[in-house]
Design an enzyme around this catalytic site. Structure first.
Site, mmCIF file in Angstrom:
data_model
loop_
_atom_site.group_PDB
_atom_site.id
_atom_site.type_symbol
_atom_site.label_atom_id
_atom_site.label_comp_id
_atom_site.label_asym_id
_atom_site.label_seq_id
_atom_site.Cartn_x
_atom_site.Cartn_y
_atom_site.Cartn_z
ATOM 1 N N GLY A 30 0.862 -1.187 0.000
ATOM 2 C CA GLY A 30 0.000 0.000 0.000
ATOM 3 C C GLY A 30 0.895 1.234 0.000
ATOM 4 O O GLY A 30 2.041 1.189 -0.454
ATOM 5 N N PHE A 31 0.384 2.317 0.551
ATOM 6 C CA PHE A 31 1.139 3.572 0.522
ATOM 7 C C PHE A 31 2.461 3.469 1.272
ATOM 8 O O PHE A 31 3.494 3.927 0.802
ATOM 9 C CB PHE A 31 0.292 4.707 1.118
ATOM 10 C CG PHE A 31 -0.784 5.174 0.199
ATOM 11 C CD1 PHE A 31 -0.493 6.044 -0.831
ATOM 12 C CD2 PHE A 31 -2.085 4.739 0.346
ATOM 13 C CE1 PHE A 31 -1.485 6.479 -1.704
ATOM 14 C CE2 PHE A 31 -3.087 5.162 -0.510
ATOM 15 C CZ PHE A 31 -2.791 6.034 -1.532
ATOM 16 N N GLU A 187 -17.673 12.017 0.929
ATOM 17 C CA GLU A 187 -17.414 11.913 -0.510
ATOM 18 C C GLU A 187 -18.405 10.953 -1.178
ATOM 19 O O GLU A 187 -18.917 11.226 -2.263
ATOM 20 C CB GLU A 187 -15.954 11.493 -0.734
ATOM 21 C CG GLU A 187 -15.031 12.658 -0.374
ATOM 22 C CD GLU A 187 -13.537 12.339 -0.350
ATOM 23 O OE1 GLU A 187 -12.767 13.278 -0.142
ATOM 24 O OE2 GLU A 187 -13.145 11.182 -0.528
ATOM 25 N N ASP A 316 -1.263 2.615 8.533
ATOM 26 C CA ASP A 316 -2.475 2.406 9.342
ATOM 27 C C ASP A 316 -2.301 1.322 10.395
ATOM 28 O O ASP A 316 -3.103 1.219 11.325
ATOM 29 C CB ASP A 316 -3.647 1.991 8.428
ATOM 30 C CG ASP A 316 -4.206 3.171 7.645
ATOM 31 O OD1 ASP A 316 -3.663 4.279 7.758
ATOM 32 O OD2 ASP A 316 -5.193 2.965 6.906
#
Ligand SMILES: Cc1cc2nc3c(=O)[nH]c(=O)nc-3n(C[C@H](O)[C@H](O)[C@H](O)COP(=O)(O)OP(=O)(O)OC[C@H]3O[C@@H](n4cnc5c(N)ncnc54)[C@H](O)[C@@H]3O)c2cc1C
Length: 447
Positions: A30-31, A187, A316
């Site tokens: 991931g990031f 969103e 996270d």
């Protein structure tokens, strides 16, 4: 690992001089994981990136896939492709099931992978705050599979409503409830409202898609609590302008097959979407580590696992305190942490002094509401409106991995901006879910 594998691995990790090359294993692309891998491209180490998926995912745009604005491939990129030019790096597609800290091995369903340095970057999953029984009725948004399942659910609701027999059934079918007023809820709510009010508005003959009821439900007194109060007010007004009902101070009491209960009132709907809590991946258990309330691993100032300077946890999955507050679970934190641990590892391997303790540089917070309104909290600047949206847009395009993705997303947003059309309105079924979905449509549309 069998003997042959062990010999092969040992050969692979010898440089020309017969000196051992340290093995860095990164769990999660991931990031945080991708940043760590990329930052090690020149380091004299052998990097192995393990992920259960073959793609890196740009989660901040998942809501666009769930609301038919973008296709899954627009917001993801193959991990092998991202790292193909990095000669010291290999990619393994496997589900990690544990870590043997004593033997320094990562356990996967297929085999064990030895490491000298380990970076755990496995992200987070949904948390239903102790109500896991709500999960089947209120799916969340974390992966491409989640996003396409939500897209199916949302588009099917309109299809079923078109076939409904009476007004009450139609109203229930077109009621959408988003639980959680953070950026994802805001969103998603804005995007569903635009789908109903603009993109679908002239496509049906027996229903008015614009009559859809969209509720954003938040337990706290305001939505977007991470933003300054003035900006959350602006966001609320922008949502209301799009026709979203924003219900603050409204904790959800029950979610089941028939709908939700909020403040003692039952709302009949099959369209409940969970955009509230997140829980860290099970890495805390693998590492037998101390975790915070969200299950995130408490790390030292250099992001290492206490007592294990060779193990790092980022993104996270990590609970990192700064100025007495935990850092938020956002992409920039994961990226900066990934780059930092790569630097620590490279310095250690080079026998140099370790860099200073990790410090997150907060460059701001952004959120978007619909196709042309954004809010930005950047340094001393706080603004909302079209400029906020342009800012949000530019940042998201910039961080998307791959030229193709940037180009396609830019093109599709420009197209959607001028035409209000949503090009990815596909209702797809995976074979396992097909029967269930058929039954659902039949049930929803039966007299
Ligand atoms: C819908 C949504 C919207 C968001 N919007 C924003 C936003 O607008 N701005 C922002 O800054 N942040 C946003 N975030 C948060 C942001 O995406 C996360 O903070 C960020 O992705 C964390 O990065 P990470 O590297 O820790 O984990 P992730 O990016 O989640 O990557 C974890 C990786 O680990 C892999 N993995 C997990 N478990 C295993 C296992 N057992 N075996 C093998 N592989 C495994 C996963 O496949 C995944 O590739 C959003 C998140 C979501 C879900």
């Amino acid at each position: 690992m069998n003997t042959q594998d062990a010999i092969q691995t040992e050969k692979e990790r010898q440089d020309g001089t017969g000196k051992s090359i340290p093995r860095v294993v990164i769990i999660g692309a991931g990031f945080g994981g991708i940043r760590a891998a990329r930052a090690l491209h020149n380091a004299p180490v052998q990097v192995t990136v393990i992920d259960r998926n073959n793609h890196h995912l740009f989660q901040p745009l998942l809501y666009q896939v769930a609301t038919a604005g973008l296709s899954p491939a627009d917001i993801s990129a193959p991990i092998r492709g991202i790292l193909k030019k990095q000669k010291n790096t290999e990619v393994v597609m496997a589900e990690v099931t544990g870590v043997d800290l004593e033997q320094r091995q990562v356990l996967t369903q297929k085999r064990e992978l030895p490491y000298d340095y380990l970076v755990v970057a496995t992200g987070a999953s949904h948390s239903y705050f102790g109500h896991n029984e709500w999960a089947p009725y209120a799916p969340g948004l974390k992966s491409i599979v989640d996003a396409t399942a939500l897209r199916r659910k949302i588009l099917l609701a309109f299809e079923a409503a078109e076939m409904a027999q009476d007004e009450e059934q139609r109203r229930n079918l077109l009621t959408f409830v988003l639980v959680g007023g953070g950026p994802t809820g805001v969103e998603m709510a804005g995007a569903i409202a635009e789908l109903a009010h603009k993109a679908l508005v002239s496509d049906f003959r027996h229903i008015d898609p614009a009559s859809a009821r969209i509720l954003l439900v938040e337990a706290l007194p305001r939505i977007l609590p991470a933003f300054p109060e003035k900006l959350s007010k602006k966001a609320q007004q922008a949502l209301e302008h799009l026709g979203v009902e924003v219900c603050t101070n409204s904790p959800v009491e029950q979610i089941d097959e028939d709908g939700v209960v909020i403040g003692g009132q039952r709302l009949v709907t099959r369209n409940v979407i969970w955009t509230a809590g997140v829980a860290a991946s099970p890495a805390g258990k693998w590492l037998n580590a101390e975790v915070d309330r969200a299950g995130r691993v408490k790390v030292d100032a250099d992001l290492s696992l206490p007592g294990h300077p060779e193990v790092f946890v980022v993104g996270d999955t990590a609970s990192c305190m700064q100025d007495d507050k935990p850092l938020p679970g956002v992409a920039p934190v994961a990226m900066q942490e990934g780059t930092y641990v790569a630097e620590v590892i490279a310095q250690r391997v080079a026998g140099k002094e370790q860099p200073r303790a990790f410090r997150y540089k907060n460059k701001g917070n952004l959120a978007t509401i619909g196709r042309s309104y954004g809010i930005a909290d950047v340094g001393k600047l706080r603004f909302g409106g079209f400029i906020g949206w342009i800012f949000w847009w530019a940042v998201h395009i910039f961080f998307l991995i791959g030229f193709r993705n940037r180009f396609l997303v830019m093109f599709q947003w420009a197209w959607a901006y001028f035409t209000y059309q949503r090009g990815a309105r596909l209702i797809t079924f995976d074979p396992a879910a097909l029967q269930k979905q058929k039954e659902l449509v039949e049930e929803l549309t039966s007299v």
